[in-house]
Write a protein that holds these residues in place. Structure first.
Motif, PDB file in Angstrom:
ATOM      1  N   THR A 366       0.824  -1.207   0.000  1.00  0.00           N
ATOM      2  CA  THR A 366       0.000   0.000   0.000  1.00  0.00           C
ATOM      3  C   THR A 366       0.857   1.255   0.000  1.00  0.00           C
ATOM      4  O   THR A 366       0.575   2.219  -0.723  1.00  0.00           O
ATOM      5  N   CYS A 370       0.781   3.866  -2.976  1.00  0.00           N
ATOM      6  CA  CYS A 370       0.352   5.252  -2.744  1.00  0.00           C
ATOM      7  C   CYS A 370       1.410   6.235  -3.224  1.00  0.00           C
ATOM      8  O   CYS A 370       1.084   7.270  -3.823  1.00  0.00           O
ATOM      9  N   SER A 373       1.314   6.258  -6.950  1.00  0.00           N
ATOM     10  CA  SER A 373       0.071   6.865  -7.430  1.00  0.00           C
ATOM     11  C   SER A 373       0.092   8.382  -7.293  1.00  0.00           C
ATOM     12  O   SER A 373      -0.451   9.098  -8.144  1.00  0.00           O
ATOM     13  N   ASN A 410      -4.195   9.333  -1.886  1.00  0.00           N
ATOM     14  CA  ASN A 410      -2.990   8.514  -1.732  1.00  0.00           C
ATOM     15  C   ASN A 410      -1.932   9.216  -0.895  1.00  0.00           C
ATOM     16  O   ASN A 410      -1.190   8.560  -0.152  1.00  0.00           O
ATOM     17  N   PHE A 414      -0.608   7.652   2.567  1.00  0.00           N
ATOM     18  CA  PHE A 414       0.809   7.319   2.690  1.00  0.00           C
ATOM     19  C   PHE A 414       1.370   7.791   4.034  1.00  0.00           C
ATOM     20  O   PHE A 414       2.209   7.113   4.645  1.00  0.00           O
ATOM     21  N   ALA A 598      -4.327   0.527  -4.603  1.00  0.00           N
ATOM     22  CA  ALA A 598      -3.190   1.361  -4.225  1.00  0.00           C
ATOM     23  C   ALA A 598      -2.490   1.940  -5.453  1.00  0.00           C
ATOM     24  O   ALA A 598      -2.012   3.075  -5.432  1.00  0.00           O
TER      25      ALA A 598
END
Length: 642
Positions: A366, A370, A373, A410, A414, A598
């Motif tokens: 994840t 993130c 992304s 994201n 994060f 994610a």
């Protein structure tokens, strides 16, 4: 012969009676439950308690439940308590239970699923009112108490006006002897006065001038090493915080049965420690109080945490909360609690764990997704800004709105773990609300993508709404439920996710709390939005397929795949995997959902750049126009007739 036999029988009978009298035990507590039949209007609880030991009456009527009597050693209370906050007005029957613990001088009522403390626990007194027995049957009534049970034994199914119990005064020391056989001993410094009991031990510390802290240790139980006793360290900051008195009392309760909240999933694993300063509320200490609990080994799948009995929000309702306490695991049998206030403390164990498998791997995926992304969404936004200068496609502002909301989502996700550990509860309220807003905003923009595609496919000759309308829907509409939930309160904060391999070290993040109210908000907002988004996205994908499967471009496999795959990213259909997280494929679904959601920003960037590359390969043909969603030559639009 017969007289000798008769005399022998008499002697045996007398011996049996003496033996039974010598070994008779007192009833240590009262547990009475029943169903209160009442009207559906406003309800109230009438409490009228005074010290003594005579009787206690539990009566019920059309709109009130009354607890009246003299059984307490030091608790006096007379008031009328509205039960509106319990949500009982719409019901006509309510189950309730009354618990009386003479050793703690505690009276607690459980009604409507809530625990109400009528008399707070305290150290053992000289005399205890015990052996409460039912004095007889009250008149039958329409409104009253039905299905009355005494210690789980049914008394009658009839609806009675009241139940009355008569008590007897008993030396509390004899009850302690009955509860726990053996002796206790504790060595304390001269500055500490103490009162010893087998079922509770109180120590009084006089914080004189120059107080530099003090350690208070519970009485050692027979057969248990002294170093395994619970120890409380009082810091010097407590002397400064206590302005009215210099004396602090530490009470150790071995019997924690009535401190339990009645939930099967959690229970107190150890003794309860009460730290109090008379007539003062001590909170937000600059230096925490340290409590060392020693206990049996707790199974690895059961997490444990330090809790305090909190009544700050409602003095009547009592809950064990982890607020204000930090848990430090010192080993399998040792838990250290650092708390910044004074109240009752203990260690709460989660009996029905719901740990997450492979949490470390999922967290790593994840975090990486993130980060990628966020960068991808920035790249998509720059790409779309440049493209908007060359052409005026109606879909570009929508794509930009999705990129902004998804990038912010994201970015917050994060850093949520770091912010939860650094900022604590106060910062997490804001971060959790922001994370919820960006999630709802992302869902809304995906829904706008679905609606806009439908408009392009089926409403060809009507102009779609302007960009300002989409911005209002995508950014303003999601803020409404977040503002409402923030106003309700106790929704956002620190959320702990328990890993299956180390339940004592949960992952902390800023999100919705793990409470019934927050869970209800989660289902009404997030899960409802996901359900609507996934269903509408799948329906739109089907309609798109029917519309474009006859086109020449569709016969190219890469175009067909890229169209459906890219639109799936835009429509957020990957979030539908949330509903498939069960059964033997649960781990596979969880990892797949983690990767797809994610890296969703990266997949969007890949879609736009791949379509731009394909447009160059096609030499700016109609295929290229379809990649960016122009109004007239969109790939999803049927071919125009000449």
């Amino acid at each position: 012969m017969e007289p000798l036999l008769t005399a022998g029988l008499r002697a045996a009978l007398v011996f049996i009676l003496l033996l039974s009298a010598g070994t008779s035990e007192h009833d240590l507590y009262l547990s009475f439950c029943g169903t209160w039949r009442h009207d559906s209007g406003a309800l109230s609880l009438i409490v009228n308690l005074s010290t003594g030991c005579s009787e206690i009456s539990i009566s019920a009527g059309q709109s009130s439940l009354s607890i009246d009597g003299q059984i307490t050693a030091g608790c006096s209370r007379s008031e009328v308590i509205p039960l509106k906050q319990l949500g009982l007005e719409s019901q006509e029957e309510t189950r309730f239970c009354l618990y009386w613990e003479p050793l703690l001088d505690q009276l607690k009522l459980q009604v409507g699923g809530k625990n109400l403390s009528l008399c707070w626990p305290r150290s053992v007194q000289g005399l205890c009112c015990t052996d409460l027995s039912n004095s007889g049957k009250a008149p039958v009534a329409i409104y009253g108490i039905t299905d009355g049970t005494i210690k789980n034994d049914l008394f009658t199914h009839e609806t009675l006006e009241a139940y009355k119990f008569i008590g007897e005064s008993t030396d509390c020391k004899s009850l302690c002897d009955q509860q726990s056989r053996g002796s206790t001993h504790i060595n304390v410094e001269p500055a500490v006065g103490n009162v010893e009991h087998l079922c509770a031990h109180s120590s009084e510390v006089d914080m004189k001038e120059g107080f530099r802290g003090h350690n208070v240790t519970a009485a050692a139980t027979k057969g248990v090493p002294a170093e395994s006793s619970t120890t409380v360290h009082l810091p010097p900051a407590l002397k400064t915080a206590a302005t009215k008195t210099s004396k602090v009392v530490c009470t150790f309760f071995n019997n924690n049965s009535l401190f339990q909240e009645g939930h099967k999933e959690n229970r107190l694993f150890n003794e309860v420690v009460a730290i109090t300063v008379e007539n003062e509320v001590i909170a937000n200490l600059s230096e925490p109080i340290t409590i060392d609990f020693h206990h049996d080994v707790i199974p690895q799948l059961h997490s444990k945490k330090c809790v305090s009995w909190d009544t700050r929000k409602d003095p009547l309702q009592v809950n064990w909360l982890a607020d204000g306490c930090e848990t430090r695991q010192k080993g399998a049998k040792h838990t250290e609690c650092l708390c910044n206030h004074l109240t009752y403390f203990s260690v709460l164990v989660q009996m029905e764990p719901r740990p997450v498998r492979h949490l470390l791997a999922l967290t790593a995926i994840t975090s990486l997704g993130c980060a990628v992304s966020v960068i991808s969404c920035v790249a998509v936004f720059i790409f779309l800004c440049r493209k908007s200068r060359r052409c005026k496609e109606q879909s570009i502002p929508i794509h930009m709105g999705l990129a902004v909301s998804l990038g912010l989502l994201n970015l917050l996700f994060f850093f949520t773990g770091v912010l939860a550990n650094v900022g604590g509860e106060r910062l997490c309220v804001w971060v959790g609300a922001g994370l919820h807003y960006t999630l709802l905003s992302s869902f809304t923009w995906m829904g706008v993508e679905v609606f806009h595609t439908f408009w392009m496919v089926h409403v060809v000759f009507s102009p779609s709404p302007k960009a300002c309308v989409w911005n209002l829907v995508g950014f303003a509409l999601p803020a409404l439920p977040v503002f409402i939930l923030a106003a309700v309160g106790d929704i956002y904060g620190v959320r702990e996710v328990v890993p299956s391999d180390d339940v004592s070290n949960p992952y902390r993040m800023c999100w919705m709390k793990d409470t019934p109210k927050a869970l209800l908000a989660h289902y009404f907002t997030n899960m409802t939005a996901v359900a609507v988004l996934v269903i509408s996205g799948l329906v739109m994908l089907f309609l798109v397929y029917r519309k474009i499967r006859i086109r020449d471009e569709w016969r190219q496999n890469r175009v067909a795949f890229l169209s459906i795959w890219g639109l799936s990213c835009l429509y957020g259909t990957s979030w539908g995997l949330t509903f498939l997280d069960f059964g033997p494929l649960s781990d596979v679904i969880l990892f797949l959902s983690c990767v797809l959601n994610a890296f969703q920003g990266f997949f969007l960037m890949l879609r736009f750049y791949m379509l731009a590359w394909m447009r160059k390969q096609a030499g700016g043909s109609a295929l290229g126009s379809t990649s960016t969603g122009s109004t007239r030559q969109h790939m999803l639009q049927a071919p125009e007739k000449s």
